[in-house]
Design a protein around this motif. Structure first.
Motif, PDB file in Angstrom:
ATOM      1  N   GLY A   1      -8.935   2.501   0.400  1.00 44.05           N
ATOM      2  CA  GLY A   1      -8.979   3.557  -0.605  1.00 44.05           C
ATOM      3  C   GLY A   1      -8.979   2.982  -2.004  1.00 44.05           C
ATOM      4  O   GLY A   1      -9.759   2.095  -2.326  1.00 44.05           O
ATOM      5  N   ASP A   2      -8.104   3.487  -2.822  1.00 40.35           N
ATOM      6  CA  ASP A   2      -8.012   3.020  -4.207  1.00 40.35           C
ATOM      7  C   ASP A   2      -7.413   1.618  -4.263  1.00 40.35           C
ATOM      8  O   ASP A   2      -6.767   1.172  -3.331  1.00 40.35           O
ATOM      9  CB  ASP A   2      -7.121   3.966  -5.012  1.00 40.35           C
ATOM     10  N   PHE A   3      -7.628   0.979  -5.388  1.00 40.55           N
ATOM     11  CA  PHE A   3      -7.031  -0.331  -5.593  1.00 40.55           C
ATOM     12  C   PHE A   3      -5.509  -0.204  -5.663  1.00 40.55           C
ATOM     13  O   PHE A   3      -4.979   0.732  -6.254  1.00 40.55           O
ATOM     14  CB  PHE A   3      -7.543  -0.963  -6.891  1.00 40.55           C
TER      15      PHE A   3
ATOM     16  N   LYS B   1      -7.697  -3.936  -2.559  1.00 37.64           N
ATOM     17  CA  LYS B   1      -7.701  -2.801  -1.645  1.00 37.64           C
ATOM     18  C   LYS B   1      -6.973  -3.131  -0.352  1.00 37.64           C
ATOM     19  O   LYS B   1      -7.039  -4.255   0.136  1.00 37.64           O
ATOM     20  CB  LYS B   1      -9.143  -2.395  -1.340  1.00 37.64           C
TER      21      LYS B   1
ATOM     22  N   GLN C   1     -10.526  -6.527  -6.961  1.00 32.62           N
ATOM     23  CA  GLN C   1     -11.114  -5.921  -8.169  1.00 32.62           C
ATOM     24  C   GLN C   1     -11.659  -6.979  -9.119  1.00 32.62           C
ATOM     25  O   GLN C   1     -12.677  -6.782  -9.779  1.00 32.62           O
ATOM     26  CB  GLN C   1     -10.047  -5.068  -8.857  1.00 32.62           C
TER      27      GLN C   1
ATOM     28  N   CYS D   1       0.835  -1.197   0.000  1.00 28.60           N
ATOM     29  CA  CYS D   1       0.000   0.000   0.000  1.00 28.60           C
ATOM     30  C   CYS D   1       0.875   1.253   0.000  1.00 28.60           C
ATOM     31  O   CYS D   1       1.737   1.399   0.861  1.00 28.60           O
ATOM     32  CB  CYS D   1      -0.914  -0.014   1.222  1.00 28.60           C
TER      33      CYS D   1
END
Ligand SMILES: [Zn+2]
Ligand SMILES: [Zn+2]
Length: 93
Positions: A47-49, A41, A78, A22
């Motif tokens: 948050g974002d992928f 995630k 995802q 991350c």
């Protein structure tokens, strides 16, 4: 939105082993349910992928079988979201 090409080191069609980090909290994790151009995630940040910085192909069927039964965070994957079902062939939680 179709996934963009080139987001991940691996660009094949199979599931593979991915290593993630991350960028926000520096948390590291690994997943045997990693796919080309698919992110997961961070459990801390949500948050974002995050896309894997390293991916290796799964070569052993035994290993694959074990991973299939392993807990997989579908809500953070995802690929699962895109498929609308678990990407590792398991049952939807
Ligand atoms: Zn994080
Ligand atoms: Zn998945």
């Amino acid at each position: 939105m179709p996934p963009k090409a080139g987001l991940t080191p691996y660009q094949g069609k199979s599931r593979c082993f991915g290593e993630f980090k991350c960028p926000v909290c520096n948390r590291k994790w690994q997943s045997a349910n990693s796919w080309a151009n698919m992110g997961q995630k961070c459990e801390n940040c949500k948050g974002d992928f995050v896309y894997p910085y390293k991916q290796t192909q799964l070569l052993k069927p035994d290993e694959d079988h074990i991973n299939r039964n392993k807990d997989h965070p579908q809500d953070k994957c995802q690929k699962c979201r895109q498929l609308g079902r678990p990407c590792n062939g398991g049952s939807w939680r």
